[in-house]
Design an enzyme around this catalytic site. Structure first.
Site, PDB file in Angstrom:
ATOM      1  N   ASP A  63     -48.365 -26.659  65.931  1.00  0.00           N
ATOM      2  CA  ASP A  63     -49.809 -26.436  65.863  1.00  0.00           C
ATOM      3  C   ASP A  63     -50.043 -24.930  65.873  1.00  0.00           C
ATOM      4  O   ASP A  63     -49.811 -24.255  66.889  1.00  0.00           O
ATOM      5  CB  ASP A  63     -50.480 -27.106  67.062  1.00  0.00           C
ATOM      6  CG  ASP A  63     -51.995 -26.980  67.041  1.00  0.00           C
ATOM      7  OD1 ASP A  63     -52.531 -26.191  66.232  1.00  0.00           O
ATOM      8  OD2 ASP A  63     -52.653 -27.677  67.842  1.00  0.00           O
ATOM      9  N   HIS A  64     -50.515 -24.384  64.746  1.00  0.00           N
ATOM     10  CA  HIS A  64     -50.660 -22.930  64.607  1.00  0.00           C
ATOM     11  C   HIS A  64     -51.789 -22.372  65.479  1.00  0.00           C
ATOM     12  O   HIS A  64     -51.901 -21.149  65.628  1.00  0.00           O
ATOM     13  CB  HIS A  64     -50.897 -22.553  63.142  1.00  0.00           C
ATOM     14  CG  HIS A  64     -50.149 -21.322  62.719  1.00  0.00           C
ATOM     15  ND1 HIS A  64     -49.887 -20.281  63.569  1.00  0.00           N
ATOM     16  CD2 HIS A  64     -49.595 -20.976  61.521  1.00  0.00           C
ATOM     17  CE1 HIS A  64     -49.225 -19.333  62.937  1.00  0.00           C
ATOM     18  NE2 HIS A  64     -49.018 -19.739  61.691  1.00  0.00           N
ATOM     19  N   ARG A  65     -52.598 -23.227  66.060  1.00  0.00           N
ATOM     20  CA  ARG A  65     -53.647 -22.731  66.945  1.00  0.00           C
ATOM     21  C   ARG A  65     -53.066 -22.186  68.244  1.00  0.00           C
ATOM     22  O   ARG A  65     -53.668 -21.302  68.882  1.00  0.00           O
ATOM     23  CB  ARG A  65     -54.651 -23.843  67.269  1.00  0.00           C
ATOM     24  CG  ARG A  65     -55.452 -24.350  66.083  1.00  0.00           C
ATOM     25  CD  ARG A  65     -56.303 -25.549  66.440  1.00  0.00           C
ATOM     26  NE  ARG A  65     -55.488 -26.691  66.871  1.00  0.00           N
ATOM     27  CZ  ARG A  65     -55.997 -27.884  67.167  1.00  0.00           C
ATOM     28  NH1 ARG A  65     -57.312 -28.079  67.072  1.00  0.00           N
ATOM     29  NH2 ARG A  65     -55.206 -28.870  67.533  1.00  0.00           N
TER      30      ARG A  65
END
Length: 453
Positions: free
Chosen positions: A425-427
């Site tokens: 998850d790039h967040r």
């Protein structure tokens, strides 16, 4: 009178499907009796009665999905006048003043008649009961046979679509009830027999265009649409939500697996001599993934956006192990996997697999995961990417250990290699962090003796 409602059997459950009723209207129900099997988003679970009484009516038949809190049956506990079917609480009707909602109790499935409700006109309460012999004389139909087929709604629908006479079939469900698997077995047998008959066609048996046999072939080639199970609906909803809302990115690494394979062979030889179960490559991989996660705690996190965006750091390393089960994908959770031995992980995995096959996994077995390992190597898949299982922030996709040409100590040799793909998850996880995690994981797998220490 007690109103039985669909309970919440897991933290993510929003609706449930009635899999099978164990009691029938008119049956005496004691506290602790198994009333119904309910298919949730995670497992098929038996539900016990929390109150004693007489089951008066089933409001939701087998195979039907309803939301949590929906009335599914009524139980007469002697506290009020019994409800007749006309007065009983339906899923879409308001509550009766004599009925108090309660989650604790359930009820059994009625014995469904094989005929449609439109086959004969409804009989009013003023009409005297019609004996089978009178019915035969007045309506010109034969008296019912000794065997009456009770079938679930899904089985009945499938039987109609494939012209299966369920009156001649004894089901494998509770009390001889015909379930979908019974009908599918008959359909498969018929199709296999038909395939054998037409395997070597002769000119005398070839169908003539426009003939009845051609129309029959078109009927048998028709597509079949079946409703999704409750579990499959939840899988579809959650993975669609994950793919839409989580900015996935993937990083792939390749680990030399020769040392790992040799170590597993040596360990299993010892375990065979001790008459104990073998360990799998996946048991070592789960252990390595857990140790790498402990070394990179910034991967062991969850994204939260309620009420404000935040990152939750998990202290426990709980590894979910993706498994194929009859009802669909399940992910039982190996708690504190970083502190377990490989043999402990192996024993727990075998237990999870056996219970998943028997639909005996409990919601507690599938909650609390912080990271997931999905291994398709046993099916020959060399590499793939997996969808993150919320609220986790990463999932590891493991391919098969394949023999590849590789340079080792300056020489071109054949080595076994495993491809590892991390979806993150790039967040909350950056690319460099994901690469560092795979670097640590690869080192552990290439020096597997550290997994036994």
């Amino acid at each position: 009178m007690i109103q039985i409602t669909m309970p919440r059997l897991s933290d993510t459950m929003e609706e449930g499907a009635i899999s099978a009723w164990h009691k029938h209207p008119g049956d005496i129900v004691e506290v602790g009796d198994i009333l119904v099997e309910i298919e949730t988003d995670k497992a098929t679970m038996e539900y016990e009665a929390y109150d004693a009484g007489t089951l008066t009516e089933i409001l939701v038949p087998e195979g039907e999905n309803v939301a949590i809190g929906t009335p599914i049956a009524t139980l007469d506990d002697g506290s009020g006048p019994a409800l007749s079917p006309a007065d009983g609480q339906r899923a879409d009707s308001p509550s009766d003043e004599h009925t108090s909602p309660t989650t604790p109790t359930f009820v059994p499935a009625p014995a469904f008649d094989t005929s449609s409700e439109h086959d004969h006109p409804a009989r009013t309460s003023e009409d005297p009961p019609v004996e089978p012999q009178q019915r035969e004389r007045s309506e010109g139909i034969p008296a019912p046979a000794e065997h009456i087929a009770f079938a679930s709604p899904l089985a009945r629908k499938l039987a109609r679509e494939h012209h299966v006479d369920i009156a001649t079939v004894h089901g494998s469900g509770p009390g001889g009830r015909l379930v979908r698997a019974d009908v599918e077995a008959i359909i498969d047998a018929d199709q296999s027999a038909a395939a054998l008959e037409h395997d070597v066609p002769s000119t005398a048996t070839l169908p003539v265009p426009g003939s009845a046999s051609t129309h029959h072939q078109q009927d048998t080639d028709a597509d079949v649409t079946t409703p999704m199970t409750g579990t499959r609906k939840v899988i579809a909803r959650r993975l669609t939500e994950s793919a839409r809302t989580i900015p996935h990115f993937t990083v792939t690494a390749v680990a030399d697996a020769d040392a790992l394979i040799d170590l597993r062979t040596m360990v299993n030889a010892s375990r065979i001599r001790q008459d104990t179960a073998k360990v799998s490559l996946n048991d070592f991989i789960v252990k390595a993934a857990a140790l790498a996660l402990a070394a990179h705690p910034a991967i062991n996190v969850s994204y939260q956006d309620d009420p404000d965006p935040a990152i939750t750091q998990h202290t426990a390393v709980n590894i979910g192990i993706a498994m194929a089960a009859p009802a669909g994908l399940v992910v039982p959770v190996m708690t504190h996997a970083d502190t377990r031995s490989v043999s402990s992980i192996s024993a727990a995995s075998r237990s999870f697999s056996a219970r998943a096959a028997d639909r005996k996994l409990q919601p507690a077995d599938m909650t609390g995961g912080t990271f997931t390992v999905s291994n398709l190597g046993m099916f020959g898949a060399e590499s793939f990417t997996a969808i993150i299982n919320p609220p986790e922030s990463a999932i590891l996709a493991v391919g098969a250990a394949t023999a590849d040409a590789a340079v080792h100590d300056g020489n071109l040799v054949v080595r076994h290699r495993i491809r590892l793909t991390l979806s993150a998850d790039h967040r909350v996880i950056d690319g460099a962090l994901a690469a560092q995690y795979l670097q640590t994981l690869t080192s552990l797998l290439e020096d597997p003796i550290s997994l036994l220490l």
